[in-house]
Design an enzyme around this catalytic site. Structure first.
Site, short mmCIF file in Angstrom:
data_model
loop_
_atom_site.label_atom_id
_atom_site.label_comp_id
_atom_site.label_asym_id
_atom_site.label_seq_id
_atom_site.Cartn_x
_atom_site.Cartn_y
_atom_site.Cartn_z
N ASN A 59 14.13 -10.60 -8.48
CA ASN A 59 13.24 -11.58 -9.09
C ASN A 59 11.80 -11.15 -8.87
O ASN A 59 11.43 -10.81 -7.74
CB ASN A 59 13.43 -12.97 -8.48
CG ASN A 59 12.77 -14.06 -9.31
OD1 ASN A 59 13.09 -14.22 -10.48
ND2 ASN A 59 11.83 -14.79 -8.71
N GLU A 60 11.03 -11.13 -9.91
CA GLU A 60 9.59 -10.86 -9.79
C GLU A 60 9.27 -9.83 -8.71
O GLU A 60 8.53 -10.13 -7.76
CB GLU A 60 8.83 -12.16 -9.53
CG GLU A 60 8.83 -13.09 -10.73
CD GLU A 60 7.98 -14.35 -10.55
OE1 GLU A 60 7.59 -14.63 -9.40
OE2 GLU A 60 7.69 -15.03 -11.55
N CYS A 80 9.30 3.55 4.57
CA CYS A 80 8.55 3.86 3.36
C CYS A 80 7.76 5.16 3.53
O CYS A 80 7.66 5.95 2.59
CB CYS A 80 7.62 2.69 3.00
SG CYS A 80 8.52 1.28 2.29
N GLU A 114 10.47 -17.16 -17.85
CA GLU A 114 9.95 -18.34 -17.16
C GLU A 114 8.63 -18.78 -17.78
O GLU A 114 7.82 -17.94 -18.17
CB GLU A 114 9.67 -18.07 -15.67
CG GLU A 114 10.87 -17.84 -14.80
CD GLU A 114 10.48 -17.69 -13.32
OE1 GLU A 114 9.37 -18.13 -12.94
OE2 GLU A 114 11.27 -17.12 -12.56
N GLU A 128 7.16 -25.48 -3.80
CA GLU A 128 7.18 -25.72 -5.24
C GLU A 128 7.55 -27.15 -5.58
O GLU A 128 7.93 -27.44 -6.71
CB GLU A 128 8.12 -24.73 -5.93
CG GLU A 128 7.53 -23.32 -5.93
CD GLU A 128 8.34 -22.31 -6.74
OE1 GLU A 128 9.48 -22.64 -7.12
OE2 GLU A 128 7.83 -21.21 -6.95
N TYR A 176 5.71 -29.55 -6.12
CA TYR A 176 4.83 -30.10 -7.15
C TYR A 176 4.76 -29.20 -8.39
O TYR A 176 3.98 -29.46 -9.31
CB TYR A 176 3.42 -30.34 -6.60
CG TYR A 176 3.38 -31.52 -5.64
CD1 TYR A 176 3.89 -32.77 -6.00
CD2 TYR A 176 2.85 -31.38 -4.36
CE1 TYR A 176 3.86 -33.84 -5.12
CE2 TYR A 176 2.82 -32.46 -3.47
CZ TYR A 176 3.33 -33.67 -3.86
OH TYR A 176 3.30 -34.73 -3.00
N HIS A 177 5.53 -28.12 -8.40
CA HIS A 177 5.62 -27.30 -9.61
C HIS A 177 6.36 -28.12 -10.67
O HIS A 177 7.34 -28.78 -10.40
CB HIS A 177 6.39 -26.02 -9.29
CG HIS A 177 6.36 -25.02 -10.40
ND1 HIS A 177 5.57 -23.91 -10.40
CD2 HIS A 177 7.03 -24.98 -11.58
CE1 HIS A 177 5.75 -23.21 -11.51
NE2 HIS A 177 6.65 -23.85 -12.25
N CYS A 211 5.08 -2.06 0.57
CA CYS A 211 5.41 -1.97 2.00
C CYS A 211 4.88 -0.65 2.55
O CYS A 211 4.79 0.35 1.84
CB CYS A 211 6.93 -2.06 2.18
SG CYS A 211 7.46 -1.91 3.91
N ARG A 248 9.47 -14.89 0.25
CA ARG A 248 10.44 -14.29 -0.67
C ARG A 248 9.82 -13.06 -1.31
O ARG A 248 8.64 -12.80 -1.12
CB ARG A 248 10.78 -15.30 -1.77
CG ARG A 248 9.55 -15.66 -2.58
CD ARG A 248 9.88 -16.33 -3.89
NE ARG A 248 8.62 -16.63 -4.59
CZ ARG A 248 8.53 -17.11 -5.81
NH1 ARG A 248 9.62 -17.39 -6.49
NH2 ARG A 248 7.36 -17.33 -6.38
N CYS A 298 11.62 -4.87 2.15
CA CYS A 298 11.16 -3.49 2.02
C CYS A 298 12.05 -2.77 1.00
O CYS A 298 13.28 -2.75 1.15
CB CYS A 298 11.25 -2.79 3.38
SG CYS A 298 11.05 -1.01 3.23
#
Lengths: 678, 678, 678
Positions: free
Chosen positions: B149-150, B160, B308, B356, B358-359, B155, B111, B115
């Site tokens: 997100n984040e 680019c 978060e 995730e 176990y997150h 790239c 995730r 690009c």
């Protein structure tokens, strides 16, 4: 399924006369006789030599090798030789070489690296084996086929990608089921087309390396697929040789605790198991014992072959010590003590050049028969000759099983969280060593094994719980068995999805508790475990700390520190006629020894030879005899009082129960006594 | 620019009901109420689920999620969901995936890795967002848009490369100017065509890794270009949602001190700032405080959102400890104390599978409401409900600024020489911690900030000096301000070319000294600093040692050892009404505390709560009230004498100046008092 | 073969005025005069500046630089400038850039990285050099041509693959011979077509890295081929300049003990040797001494140039300390003491930008002449001016040779087994240091050197034994020479195939022993060596332990521990008039010092200046004088009694035998005395 049969423990190993001129080969045969060597594995890496292009084969040299071994009265283990493919094949048929985890297409080089899904490799390898099998089908001296060599690694090429999609279709049937299995609603990963699937590597789902994956499901499945791909490659060759020589047993040499391949998936396709023992250091009798027992377990206790070990030194480590005096024999006997019916070396004569020129051999570059290595080899050969038919075919009869599960190994070590420093093998080794030190024989078995034949079943970090295992465990305990498991067990199902229930999922009932949190800390922040009745301990614990709330379970030990101080660390649940034990944290060796001591006492299992530092004990059984092996892995002489009457086979003396025997460092005692009831 | 408005501090977090069946979602809503959760971020990773190919969208499930949250009276933070793109998109439009620093073209997986200059990604992402915005534009419960997100990484693909050339043309106009900026007469690098430029990575200018570059200029520009590319990607989506919902504020979640992206370039495009707080360990209240203040500084002091944090454990570290009791609340209050108006978790319900699983989550796999984590979450939820409209909208009013500069960070850490072991964050943290421990509130601001509003400006390792900053610093000091800087400041201009003058370039005059040499040694070879009047010290110094010749500056401390023993290590220059301080070496924490203590004394700044071990203090102000926050990060109870009259909001008691309050470990006091003049 | 000639020791270094405006260049010339700088190397990286495309050259700027240096009376070392190629060349002719060991095709960037077998590079580089040579052929001030720059690295592209096959055909003639040399019957590697050969890298024969190869033969040959490829690239340019300026000597700057290139293969093609001295730390007078002597040995003792050293600090290390006061001079004198006739710096003026902007320079960014570095540079310049024609052209006359062999270095370090922690340089350094500390001058020479001129020949880890060396060693000993060798010598032939005989192969007879096993252990498991007559020791030994059976050799020391305790560790064999010594293990420095002390005593070699801590002594000789150099590398003043009468050149005082001189830390004494008989 044909099985190897032999009048004695086979002795010899890998032999590459094609690398040497005629006069050297003649010397070899004389030296083999001097060393009691009767079995030679040939042809392991000679494909490229005997086939120079798509159509030309030249087996003249192999004919001559086979004939000379026949004349010399040697047994032959004939390799298909496909562990190293010819240079011309890789050049003309590039699909033969692999794409690696980094996504790089390889060209020709090294060995053990043909793509298992390469059509060209499959075609040319089976054609070559067809030639071999046709030519040598009537050689009576062939005692086994050796397919390929040390299968390993993985490939990520387009052929593999296609084969993976077919494999997935077979496994999951529908994309919906695959999406569920991989939990693809996470991170927008829904697959709408089988072609959406790409192999999981550094260019797709992975970062940092093979154990860091965004989607555990695809990575876990790729491990299974890789195993199955290599099995297919193996089976293609096996089909050929079986067709020509239906009565010659077939094997391939495994590598013990080798993580990339699930040998339990492979085992049904072997006629007998064999493996190569190259321990990482000289201080690992427990790891070697565990590997021997794991390999014996592949064929449910049948004798296996020690296919390779070095007589002196490896070359592939950064530092390669020579085996100390006596170790060559001690480790060979350890293999036999654990069920080996063959003791073979890599290799007979030391390579002249390339990366194994400093790898040890029975005969070194000097060609002498007065080296220490040759003398020790010949000494052992003479002892094995003297034994004649003793031991061969005997089997273990153990009351304790250790569950070993590649799926759990993989699932644990590709997991993000809770603690990557916790390694499957480190835990397995600690539990195995405690049993070994207690003198308790162990069967290391896969999770589908019928547990009803055992008194004690130990299942550390049984992370992935699949099939009907939980139910079988519960019935085992209910029926009087004693079951031990640990932290990080019962966490995920066969798809590596968490059980949506209290932890440890399907084991909650049998254990009589639930885990409410799992803490993870580095090795620099250990905890301490206090035994409730203070009869033992305290013990150090580290890395993983389950916080437990007991239901029906009793608390045997608690944490001494941290916010969960005073909460349960070790518990026992009585259920029906048996008990189920939970160890919530990674105990140190003394702690595990204490815990398993409690369990064995509960089960009424003990050994008169338990607890003696450095001494390993095993038994093998036949209808006509029991063989007791006592091996001294320590560095000092140790005195043992014997518990039985019989004959000491290596000294050819009678012994009686109560006799005292001094076993020197690296010494071995083999006692033959009357058979025990099975 | 719309701003978030709310009647209370928002509480909740990331919610992925699309991963769960209907019955689980119902349980969720009941549990949210139990925990005082009012705000849910949805849709962060559901693009792939709601769009199955180029033309088919299916928002049925999202409709139902939105409706159920509406019915339950919850606020919604709606994500555009483009942080993870669909598998089919990557397969059919390969320009979507990146080429990495090693030059490897990636395929589908993970995730946060589209690009930023991919035309296909831009087209399909905005089309998807258009669908979302059209469909939900009238949902009143939406309190914010959460774009992507984040954002992160970089790239190096051909798209680019082309975009980089355009970016360079815009920045430099001519090749001559570019050649000057990059100093290309060095190593034969003159560019005669824009196409001569290739992205700087392992295949071109770099060796060993991203921080080892032959040409600092191109690498520095690629950092700026990457930031701008991601901003463009963000703006394309923002344009869509702004068009449909002009009054809903827009943000994207940043990651605090995240080196790859210059958040100061990005900040003007946010309606409000938000960030994800995952500290590397549990011992970093200073690093968290610095990050909070940095994030607050992005919008010049406006309240931000804690978008978060984990309620218990991460999964992505090698070792993932659970948060100790009370830490969930303590760190949440720390965010509020530093300016957060929302406290949100990742995530509501623990993932079933993938990386995730176990997150930590508010609701774990057992679905229970009696876990420690759920109880602590609900406790805090209840306190925030009780606070109602208190605190919300209040702001800091600090007299001290810390200059934080991504350009300096980059330039320092991509530099060959003098010392790669010297890290920007380590220095910033040391200076920030000294202020934090002294109880002095700090604004962490970018270098373009107007300094005139401050009494003290601290600018450690201000390596790259750009624009009119030097002049503004000089005016600030001249006007009575107190300015502190260190070794390796004022070394390079905006192009990362050295100032061709005495060191530290444009700061020579204000500091009243020049640096004649800069020595670098490893941590195993520290020096010692002697304070001239012997009132404090000695202090340890390490890594970097400027050799200084003072002009107008006074010497406050000198080196004790090496060939520059006795020469100046800390100096103060009086200029106009103010002072300018230079620290020539990397002092240890006690040394920095001493130094800043001198500066604060000079400026007349102090706090009644300064110097108490473990205690952090901040204030937030509104027209109608002042809020004082006292947080105990230590492991023991600490007794504090209060300096003001007001009301303790978490205990609902009145307090008076001189009252004594005992703050337990992990405890928090929030005092509301009468407003102070701004 | 033209040789450099000069009236004094040349002083100066790399100069890049093309990076600076006119006014700065004027300042430079004034500063050069102030510092006694007379020689400037120009044009090293200016190809890209002076050629803007395939056909356009613009040397206007270079003309002006040359003219200004001529006017200023400076000497010029003119570089061909091909160490960095233009950006346009890499873009338009992609064959210019390399494929690296990982198989990655590079694009434009960095320097020193043109493919040595690129047809485009060859064509354009020689065309550029043709322009240069034509244009400046008549500039009298040019004292040397400097071809390329710091040749290094390797390429694995298709052009290299093709060239490698041609090189192999030339070396081996037939595939059969190649198959024998590489021992390809091992692992199925038989080559039936030259095209079966692919370069050995991470995609073919290698794993883990460049030192882990499945086939040592191909990897060893690729090292030789890479050396030869770079020589070819060098020779193409040399041919051009030689044609135009037959009397100007040609060099390229080497890098001392640089493993990738066998400088002994290259040396015949140099007119004189030159090298760049960037020691890894400030504690390596032995490593620098070894490198100086190795470089001097390239041209059999002719004076060499110190082409580069930093006046203060490097920039490329993680930590870059400045040179302490006096070190600039001390290390410059060390070069002269070992045979340098030129002392040159990199560089004159510190770069403004890019990766060397923090690399030290004579003139730093401030442009000042009152920095410590400038002052020390000028002090040395003034001393060298004062010396005038002294020293220039003088040579060493040593009685001791150290054999240095790239083939052995490569073969040892690409070997699997016995111990990868054992490094060639670590052993060489230990033996060299023992001689250096004893005050014994050493010639470091290649294995083809005539040994008859020496009394003592030391050959540690002479792993690969080629040509007639064994015979020459035997004749050397027989004729009265004293030969010392160690463990891991005499193991493989020129193809890296093991000698099929007792170890150490062809050296068995001269040493009077055989090695029966070679043990390898980590550094944490050392052994101890007991000297037989107990006059010295014990000494620590580590990593490698040969187990030796002596024939005619005497045992001088034995192992104290392990299963080979009491067996020989150091032996001496008397043969004819001489002795041959074997050291079976990696002795610590005191052990090597003891061993070589015994050998030197046997040979009657000693120095009045031996054994003084920190003091290095060398001599240079001319027909008209002997020059004695005493250098104090220690940190305290040391008092020395002089052994001869003459003149102290740096203090301009007469001295007499028996005089006592105090040499301060970093101090240097140069004594000129009457010539000694050669």
């Amino acid at each position: 399924m044909p099985k190897p049969s032999a009048a004695k423990i086979l002795y010899g190993g890998d032999y590459n006369p094609e690398q040497w001129p005629e006069d050297v080969r003649k010397e070899d045969l004389a030296l083999f006789d001097k060393a009691g060597i009767d079995t030679l594995t040939i042809g392991v890496f000679s494909w490229g030599l005997f086939q120079r292009n798509e159509t030309e084969y030249d087996f003249g040299e192999l004919d001559s090798i086979v004939e000379s071994l026949q004349s010399a009265g040697k047994r032959i283990c004939l390799a298909t030789g496909t562990g190293g493919h010819p240079a011309w094949l890789a050049r003309k048929y590039p699909d033969v070489t692999r794409v690696d985890f980094e996504g790089r297409k390889h060209v020709y080089g090294q060995r053990h690296n043909a793509c298992p899904n390469s059509p060209s490799f499959r075609r040319f390898a089976t054609a070559y084996v067809e030639q071999l099998a046709t030519r040598y089908r009537d050689v009576d001296e062939i005692v086994a086929w050796h397919i390929g060599n040390e299968y390993g690694g993985a490939c990520y090429c387009e052929n593999c990608a296609r084969a993976f999609r077919v494999w997935l279709q077979r496994r999951y049937g529908t994309l919906q089921r695959l999406n569920e299995a991989w939990n693809t609603t996470f991170w927008s990963h829904t697959m709408y087309d089988w072609d959406d699937v790409v192999p999981p590597n550094a260019l797709s789902e992975h970062w940092r390396g093979p154990d860091h994956t965004a989607f555990n499901g695809i990575t876990l499945d790729y491990h299974r697929f890789t195993t199955d791909s290599m099995i297919d490659s193996f089976l293609a060759e096996k089909e050929v040789v079986r067709r020509h020589t239906p009565s010659i047993p077939v094997t391939t040499n495994f590598m013990g605790q080798y993580r990339p391949l699930d040998y339990h998936r492979w085992a049904p396709h072997l006629d007998f198991a064999s493996w190569d023992n190259y321990p990482r250091d000289a201080k690992s009798p427990d790891m070697m014992g565990l590997s021997h027992d794991l390999m014996r377990g592949l064929k449910r206790g049948d004798p296996f072959w020690l296919m390779e070990q070095t007589p002196s030194t490896t070359a592939s480590r950064d530092v390669n010590p020579v085996k100390r005096p006596g170790i060559l024999a001690l480790w060979s006997w350890q293999a036999v003590a654990h069920g080996a019916d063959a003791v073979l070396y890599f290799q007979m004569r030391q390579s002249k050049g390339a990366c194994e020129k400093y790898h040890g051999a029975v005969i070194d570059h000097s060609g002498r028969d007065d080296t220490r290595v040759f003398r020790e080899t010949a000494d052992l050969g003479s002892k094995l000759e003297h034994l004649a038919g003793e031991i061969v075919g005997s089997q273990a009869r153990n009351r304790t099983a250790l569950l070993f599960d590649w799926d759990s190994w993989w699932a644990l070590e590709i997991s993000d969280g809770p603690n990557r420093l916790l390694k499957y093998q480190d835990v397995m080794r600690r539990y195995y060593a405690a049993l070994q030190n207690a003198g308790i024989g162990v069967d290391v078995v896969d999770v589908s094994t019928d547990l009803s034949g055992y008194d004690v079943v130990v299942a550390p970090v049984l992370h992935l719980l699949k099939g009907d295992l939980a139910g079988r465990i519960e019935r085992f305990v209910d029926g009087g068995g004693h079951f031990v498991t640990t932290f990080l067990s019962g966490r995920v199902d066969v798809d590596d999805n968490a059980f949506l229930s209290d932890v440890p999922g399907p084991l909650v009932n049998v254990l009589g508790l639930r885990v409410t949190e799992t803490d993870a800390l580095g090795p620099e922040e250990p905890n301490s475990i206090t035994v409730t009745d203070a009869a033992a301990g305290p013990f150090e614990a580290s890395l993983i700390f389950d916080v437990v709330e007991t239901g029906t379970a009793e608390v045997l030990a608690t944490y001494a520190n941290d916010f969960y101080a005073g909460t349960p660390a070790v518990t026992r649940n009585r259920l029906g006629q048996g008990t189920a034990w939970y160890c919530a944290t990674h105990l140190d060796s003394t702690g595990v020894t204490w815990l398993l001591g409690q369990v064995l006492a509960e089960a009424g299992l003990s050994s008169p030879y338990g607890g003696v530092p450095g001494i390993e004990v095993t038994e093998r059984h036949r209808d006509d005899a029991t063989y007791l092996f006592l091996l001294n892995h320590g560095i000092t002489e140790t005195v043992i009082t014997l518990d039985r009457t019989g004959r000491s086979l290596l000294t050819d003396t009678d012994i009686a129960a109560g006799d005292i025997v001094a076993i020197p460092a690296a010494g071995v005692v083999v006692l033959k006594s009357a058979p025990t009831a099975s």
